[in-house]
Scaffold this active site. Structure first.
Site, PDB file in Angstrom:
ATOM      1  N   ASP A   3       0.816  -1.220   0.000  1.00  0.00           N
ATOM      2  CA  ASP A   3       0.000   0.000   0.000  1.00  0.00           C
ATOM      3  C   ASP A   3       0.851   1.273   0.000  1.00  0.00           C
ATOM      4  O   ASP A   3       0.316   2.379  -0.030  1.00  0.00           O
ATOM      5  CB  ASP A   3      -0.990   0.007   1.181  1.00  0.00           C
ATOM      6  N   HIS A   4       2.190   1.114  -0.003  1.00  0.00           N
ATOM      7  CA  HIS A   4       3.067   2.297   0.019  1.00  0.00           C
ATOM      8  C   HIS A   4       3.963   2.412  -1.220  1.00  0.00           C
ATOM      9  O   HIS A   4       4.612   3.422  -1.393  1.00  0.00           O
ATOM     10  CB  HIS A   4       3.933   2.293   1.289  1.00  0.00           C
TER      11      HIS A   4
HETATM   12 ZN   LIG Z   1       0.411   0.865   5.241  1.00  0.00          ZN
HETATM   13 ZN   LIG Z   2       2.967  -1.223   6.516  1.00  0.00          ZN
END
Ligand SMILES: [Zn+2]
Ligand SMILES: [Zn+2]
Length: 319
Positions: free
Chosen positions: A66-67
């Site tokens: 998610d990054h």
């Molecule tokens: Zn995250």
């Molecule tokens: Zn994380």
């Protein structure tokens, strides 16, 4: 000088309720820095009309999808658009390998040079220009994870040219810019405040990526003008926050209060929550000046007003 952050993604592991994976754009004097690059980052920069061809430096906190899963797409888009400017990517060990292997197996040779800078340790100088410097801070997460401190540099005092006497030497002018009082060629004393304006106190933006809450004080974060801190859960999920190496909104508020920051921005909301307003309510129990990281919104890293010191009194400039 512009110093502001635009939120492009504010959710944690999954997309939900119109919220996307983490990504932020920091504008420092018209230089754009991308902080994390979640999967929808390209869509978000188009939606919010960001001139992303001007991004030359990308900081990745850690290798949870998610990054950073938007990074390879962005790299290819730059290539297809004919980018020629160098792109610098700062991230933990392994990011270089992940990207390089994708380029290798698609037999892609980019039009531009990609430079990887591996984050080795806390406080390492990752980047600096005449306006800011960027250093990493270690987070407490399930895998190696870093936050980033964007610190403005000290600026010189600004000369009030229309009132400068003719009797000043070059050295006098240099001393005034340094904030010193001077004696001119005729032996006359001039206080710095009578001829120059002090610069703003340098501002600091701190980005705290995924992390568990800790009560100890981190000197690098103290007095930040704006602190972004993850707040994945509300307080009733504190045990889960602890076990998954995340933070609750109230803990983020406590962390901000402990560090005497000026403003707190919270994000990385769990997809279990439709309404994020309770995050602000809970963080404010500990720290009043809390804002929600709403996608598309831009938050200025607010300056502290400079204090002009005269002999007999103290006055605030530009109140
Ligand atoms: Zn995250
Ligand atoms: Zn994380």
């Amino acid at each position: 000088m512009t110093f502001e952050v635009k939120i492009l993604g504010s959710n944690s592991a999954s997309f939900a309720f119109g919220r996307h994976h983490t990504a932020q754009l920091l504008n420092s004097n018209q230089n754009l820095f991308l902080i994390d690059c979640g999967e929808a980052t390209q869509i978000q920069v188009l939606r919010h009309q960001v001139r992303y061809s001007r991004i030359n430096h990308i900081f990745i906190s850690h290798l949870h999808g998610d990054h950073y899963l938007g990074l390879i797409g962005l790299i290819f888009t730059y290539h297809l658009q004919g980018r020629i400017d160098e792109l610098h990517i700062y991230g933990p060990k392994g990011l270089d390998e992940i990207i390089t292997i994708q380029l290798k197996y698609s037999d892609s040779r980019l039009n531009y040079n990609l430079h990887f800078h591996q984050i080795e340790e806390e406080n390492q100088m990752l980047f600096e220009n005449e306006d800011i410097e960027v250093r990493p801070i270690v987070m407490d997460h399930r895998i190696p994870c870093f936050g980033f401190v964007f610190q403005e540099k000290h600026r010189k005092h600004k000369l009030n040219r229309e009132i400068l006497p003719k009797t000043l030497s070059k050295e006098n002018l240099l001393d005034l810019k340094q904030g010193l009082d001077i004696v001119d060629e005729d032996g006359k004393f001039w206080s710095n405040s009578s001829l120059a304006t002090p610069p703003n106190v340098p501002r600091k933006y701190v980005y705290c990526a995924d992390t568990r809450y800790h009560a100890e004080i981190r000197p690098e974060i103290l007095n930040a003008n704006l602190l972004y801190h993850e707040a994945t859960f509300l307080n009733d999920m504190q045990t889960r926050a602890e076990s998954t190496f995340h933070t609750t909104a109230q803990e983020a508020g406590k962390f901000a209060a402990n560090h005497s920051v000026k403003q707190l921005l919270i994000g990385h909301f769990s997809s279990r929550y439709f309404d994020v307003n309770p995050f602000q309510v809970e963080a404010k129990l500990e720290f009043e000046n809390t804002l929600l990281a709403i996608e598309g919104q831009t938050f200025e890293v607010m300056p502290v007003q400079p204090v002009k010191v005269n002999v007999n009194h103290v006055e605030i400039i530009n109140p």
